[in-house]
Design a protein around this motif. Structure first.
Motif, mmCIF file in Angstrom:
data_model
loop_
_atom_site.group_PDB
_atom_site.id
_atom_site.type_symbol
_atom_site.label_atom_id
_atom_site.label_comp_id
_atom_site.label_asym_id
_atom_site.label_seq_id
_atom_site.Cartn_x
_atom_site.Cartn_y
_atom_site.Cartn_z
ATOM 1 N N GLY A 63 -37.529 51.904 5.339
ATOM 2 C CA GLY A 63 -37.817 52.301 3.969
ATOM 3 C C GLY A 63 -38.034 51.133 3.027
ATOM 4 O O GLY A 63 -38.727 51.269 2.023
ATOM 5 N N LYS A 64 -37.448 49.973 3.324
ATOM 6 C CA LYS A 64 -37.624 48.785 2.493
ATOM 7 C C LYS A 64 -37.710 47.562 3.403
ATOM 8 O O LYS A 64 -36.993 47.471 4.404
ATOM 9 N N PRO A 65 -38.554 46.602 3.041
ATOM 10 C CA PRO A 65 -38.615 45.378 3.846
ATOM 11 C C PRO A 65 -37.340 44.555 3.663
ATOM 12 O O PRO A 65 -36.656 44.670 2.642
ATOM 13 N N TYR A 66 -37.046 43.729 4.650
ATOM 14 C CA TYR A 66 -35.872 42.850 4.559
ATOM 15 C C TYR A 66 -36.060 41.623 5.431
ATOM 16 O O TYR A 66 -36.859 41.609 6.361
ATOM 17 N N LEU A 67 -35.325 40.589 5.068
ATOM 18 C CA LEU A 67 -35.238 39.384 5.899
ATOM 19 C C LEU A 67 -33.963 39.484 6.703
ATOM 20 O O LEU A 67 -32.890 39.719 6.143
ATOM 21 N N LEU A 68 -34.081 39.304 8.001
ATOM 22 C CA LEU A 68 -32.927 39.306 8.895
ATOM 23 C C LEU A 68 -32.682 37.857 9.287
ATOM 24 O O LEU A 68 -33.499 37.251 9.971
ATOM 25 N N ASN A 69 -31.572 37.300 8.819
ATOM 26 C CA ASN A 69 -31.275 35.884 9.031
ATOM 27 C C ASN A 69 -30.134 35.720 10.035
ATOM 28 O O ASN A 69 -29.009 36.123 9.779
ATOM 29 N N VAL A 70 -30.469 35.138 11.192
ATOM 30 C CA VAL A 70 -29.502 34.905 12.262
ATOM 31 C C VAL A 70 -28.712 33.642 11.935
ATOM 32 O O VAL A 70 -29.297 32.577 11.723
ATOM 33 N N PHE A 71 -27.372 33.771 11.889
ATOM 34 C CA PHE A 71 -26.520 32.626 11.575
ATOM 35 C C PHE A 71 -25.224 32.735 12.364
ATOM 36 O O PHE A 71 -24.900 33.783 12.934
ATOM 37 N N ALA A 72 -24.457 31.640 12.384
ATOM 38 C CA ALA A 72 -23.144 31.630 13.022
ATOM 39 C C ALA A 72 -22.311 30.503 12.424
ATOM 40 O O ALA A 72 -22.853 29.490 11.966
ATOM 41 N N SER A 73 -21.010 30.670 12.458
ATOM 42 C CA SER A 73 -20.119 29.641 11.916
ATOM 43 C C SER A 73 -20.170 28.363 12.744
ATOM 44 O O SER A 73 -19.919 27.283 12.229
ATOM 45 N N TRP A 74 -20.516 28.458 14.007
ATOM 46 C CA TRP A 74 -20.580 27.297 14.899
ATOM 47 C C TRP A 74 -21.902 26.561 14.817
ATOM 48 O O TRP A 74 -22.097 25.515 15.435
ATOM 49 N N CYS A 75 -22.835 27.060 14.046
ATOM 50 C CA CYS A 75 -24.209 26.530 13.982
ATOM 51 C C CYS A 75 -24.320 25.449 12.904
ATOM 52 O O CYS A 75 -24.191 25.731 11.717
ATOM 53 N N PHE A 76 -24.581 24.211 13.337
ATOM 54 C CA PHE A 76 -24.694 23.106 12.384
ATOM 55 C C PHE A 76 -25.934 23.240 11.505
ATOM 56 O O PHE A 76 -25.883 22.954 10.310
ATOM 57 N N ASP A 107 -13.896 33.802 12.233
ATOM 58 C CA ASP A 107 -14.542 32.513 11.953
ATOM 59 C C ASP A 107 -15.710 32.699 10.994
ATOM 60 O O ASP A 107 -15.897 31.908 10.070
ATOM 61 N N ALA A 108 -16.501 33.735 11.213
ATOM 62 C CA ALA A 108 -17.654 34.007 10.341
ATOM 63 C C ALA A 108 -17.192 34.310 8.920
ATOM 64 O O ALA A 108 -17.779 33.806 7.954
ATOM 65 N N GLN A 109 -16.134 35.092 8.781
ATOM 66 C CA GLN A 109 -15.646 35.433 7.448
ATOM 67 C C GLN A 109 -15.080 34.209 6.728
ATOM 68 O O GLN A 109 -15.294 34.038 5.525
ATOM 69 N N ARG A 110 -14.379 33.331 7.461
ATOM 70 C CA ARG A 110 -13.890 32.087 6.849
ATOM 71 C C ARG A 110 -15.053 31.209 6.410
ATOM 72 O O ARG A 110 -15.029 30.619 5.333
ATOM 73 N N TRP A 111 -16.078 31.130 7.251
ATOM 74 C CA TRP A 111 -17.250 30.316 6.952
ATOM 75 C C TRP A 111 -17.927 30.813 5.672
ATOM 76 O O TRP A 111 -18.281 30.025 4.797
#
Length: 180
Positions: A63-76, A107-111
């Motif tokens: 219904g709406k466009p979006y950007l899906l951004n792949v991330f992780a707390s371990w990713c520099f 870890d993700a929530q702390r990041w």
């Protein structure tokens, strides 16, 4: 004839080497063509980070466009990209959806608590199985998905202000009916 064979092999190798140099000067190695561009995004049903009882499916995102951004707390590289997302997320004009990849939820929530949360929604793919369907190589990666659920763009690597201005924003305007 036996003397000509080594010369022919040498010239063929020089030609291949020259073609490789020419190719790399004209193509950004981070722009890996995805076979999913122009095709429906894979089906998914993933938990929301911080609220695993709540799940979001592909159908719910239509219904709406979006950007899906792949991330992780371990990713520099995600640390380099994150300030750009924090500064530019509101200006994009479409939803920015986080896709937490192969990460421990705590870890993700702390990041995110440490660096800020630019996302309106964050999906968690702890084992990375859904990411395989998206053709994710690693983090960060970003997908532009239109209102019908079709992948219109994929970026491998960190988003920069230049990439947003030159690659993402024109595509977002095109999806919104503006000038391409």
């Amino acid at each position: 004839m036996s003397r000509a064979l080594p010369l022919a092999i040498f010239l063929a190798l020089v030609g291949l080497f020259g073609f490789g140099i020419w190719w790399n000067q004209r193509h950004d190695p981070r722009e890996v063509p995805s076979p999913l561009i122009g095709k429906p995004a894979p089906a998914f049903d993933l938990p929301v980070l911080g609220d695993p009882a709540r799940r979001v499916s592909k159908a719910a995102m239509l219904g709406k466009p979006y950007l899906l951004n792949v991330f992780a707390s371990w990713c520099f590289a995600c640390r380099d990209e994150h300030p750009v997302l924090m500064a530019e997320a509101q200006r994009l004009g479409i939803a920015l959806v986080g896709y937490n990849y192969k990460d421990d939820p705590a870890d993700a929530q702390r990041w995110l608590a440490q660096f800020g949360n630019p996302y309106g929604l964050i999906l968690a793919d702890r084992d990375g199985r859904t990411a395989i369907d998206f053709g994710v190589y690693g983090a960060p990666e970003t997908f532009l998905i239109d209102a019908q659920g079709v992948i219109r763009y994929k970026r491998i690597g960190a988003l920069t202000p230049q990439v947003l201005a030159e690659q993402i924003e024109p595509r977002v305007r095109a999806l919104s009916g503006g000038a391409p």
